[in-house]
Design an enzyme around this catalytic site. Structure first.
Site, PDB file in Angstrom:
ATOM      1  N   SER A   1      -6.122   3.591   3.764  1.00 22.28           N
ATOM      2  CA  SER A   1      -5.789   2.791   2.835  1.00 22.28           C
ATOM      3  C   SER A   1      -6.806   1.907   1.990  1.00 22.28           C
ATOM      4  CB  SER A   1      -4.684   1.671   3.528  1.00 22.28           C
ATOM      5  OG  SER A   1      -3.693   1.344   2.503  1.00 22.28           O
TER       6      SER A   1
ATOM      7  N   LYS B   1      -0.016   3.545  -2.720  1.00 22.03           N
ATOM      8  CA  LYS B   1      -1.050   4.466  -2.650  1.00 22.03           C
ATOM      9  C   LYS B   1      -0.531   6.160  -2.343  1.00 22.03           C
ATOM     10  CE  LYS B   1      -4.833   1.652  -0.740  1.00 22.03           C
ATOM     11  NZ  LYS B   1      -3.893   0.248  -0.362  1.00 22.03           N
TER      12      LYS B   1
ATOM     13  N   SER C   1       0.819  -0.983  -0.044  1.00 22.02           N
ATOM     14  CA  SER C   1      -0.091   0.155   0.048  1.00 22.02           C
ATOM     15  C   SER C   1       0.945   1.144   0.132  1.00 22.02           C
ATOM     16  CB  SER C   1      -0.748  -0.143   1.208  1.00 22.02           C
ATOM     17  OG  SER C   1      -1.965  -0.837   0.795  1.00 22.02           O
TER      18      SER C   1
END
Length: 397
Positions: A132, A72, A69
């Protein structure tokens, strides 16, 4: 000793060598290898000063890893930049289609988006950064680019723009893909861009929780609650293949900002422990100070074939340097220019040389010297005279 040309070079405001201004650029290697960092239990890590770009500690910093993640962060950058440019707006409403439906992400982090729900860009952006949300990433990717594939292509354009050498994205959310990878160094650079380029976007990274659809979720960056440090970002990541990743950024009382990246840590809490080790060591071991002011003249250089005889040289952005604590007075500086003679036309921002700082006989930082204003070409007579002057000078070189 500073190099000069045959026309006199005017050096401005050099009160002392130790005070001479320079901006440190990011280094390929650790800037101060004799400074021993703590033992860090990660597959790869880096500690970078935000202002100077100096790498203070690193291990396997260019090793390609699954970013999970941390991906992101680039998704967030694309969104934040689109808002900044006015291409989208925080209060725009996005309709959640089947591909962004929360049910499609049963075993991963999500914002819990409902099918056909109307959600603002602001809420989706918060859902990406704070909790997230993989579903929110798909919704925003489609909203901005029409498809996740086109959005990922846009992410990779920023990869090229940032000069990232070990990063490629295949998804907007970071779930493992065999051709999706990044490195600790590249993630630190992405973080540096978010903080510098998109300060409003970066403020979201400090928020400790986010509530949507009556579901309150905490920010997964546990260092935000650590009262012994001033951590105000950035992002966690985890998959079974990636391990536990964390990009963290913090400031100290002297307004020094550090960015740490740990990747491939074995435990959830471990990524916080290892990040804290690096940040505390960095603040205890180094100082960062401004050395060169934006748009302030450092030197004047002669120009040939131009509509001006001289041009001011400096930098267009403030410059900083990071050194071990107590060593600022030991720095030495020199200027080096790419060419002996400058010839018009010259463009504002054009790089014509460097100022290089050294410590204990080793170069530790440098800054590109830039032209401070445009210089156009001279007329026929002026060019002819300068040609004659340079021809005569060449006889004595």
């Amino acid at each position: 000793m500073f190099s000069t040309t045959l026309k006199k070079t005017k050096i401005v405001a050099l009160a002392s060598m130790a005070a001479f201004p320079i901006m440190a650029n990011a280094q390929d290697d650790v800037a101060f290898p004799t400074m021993v960092p703590p033992q860090v239990n990660a597959e790869t890590y880096i500690l970078m000063d935000y202002n100077s770009g100096a790498v203070l500690a690193a291990m396997n910093a260019d090793q390609r890893q699954y970013p999970a993640s941390l991906t992101k962060m680039m998704t967030s950058y694309v969104i934040g930049d689109a808002i900044k440019q006015g291409k989208i707006h925080a209060n725009d409403m996005v309709t959640i289609d089947e591909s962004a439906w929360g049910k499609n992400f049963p075993d991963s982090s999500k914002m819990f988006l409902n099918l056909n729900q109307q959600v603002s860009v602001s809420d989706l952006n918060h859902g990406i950064i704070i909790v997230s949300g993989n579903d929110a990433c798909v919704a925003m990717a489609e909203h901005i680019s029409g498809s996740t594939e086109q959005f990922v292509a846009l992410m990779n354009k920023y990869v090229q723009q940032f000069g990232l050498k070990n990063t490629n994205f295949e998804t907007p959310h970071g779930l493992d893909h065999p051709n999706q990878y990044s490195s600790a160094r590249d993630m630190a650079i992405i973080g540096r861009h978010i903080i510098h380029d998109l300060p409003d976007e970066y403020k979201i990274y400090a928020e400790k929780d986010f509530t949507f659809n009556k579901i309150k979720q905490p920010n997964r960056n546990g260092l935000l609650w650590d009262k012994t440090m001033n951590v105000d970002g950035m992002k966690t990541g985890h998959t079974s293949q990636a391990g536990y990743n964390l990009v963290a950024s913090a400031t100290n009382a002297g307004n020094m900002r550090l960015i740490s990246v740990v990747m491939g840590v074995k435990t959830y809490k471990g990524r916080e422990v290892e990040s804290k080790k690096l940040l505390q060591w960095g603040f205890n071991s180094f100082d960062t100070f401004k050395t060169l002011e934006a748009n302030k003249t450092v030197a004047e250089r002669p120009v040939y074939y131009g509509d001006a005889g001289d041009v001011e040289v400096g930098v267009l952005q403030d410059g900083f340097i990071t050194v071990p604590k107590g060593r600022q007075a030991d720095l030495k500086a020199r200027m080096e220019f790419e060419k002996k003679y400058l010839e018009a036309p010259l463009a504002k921002g054009q790089v014509i040389g460097k100022v290089i700082y050294s410590l204990d006989g080793k170069d530790v930082a440098n800054v590109d010297l830039q032209i401070m204003k445009d210089v156009g070409e001279a007329g026929f007579i002026g060019k002819g005279w300068d040609w004659l002057v340079l021809t005569v000078k060449s006889l004595f070189d």
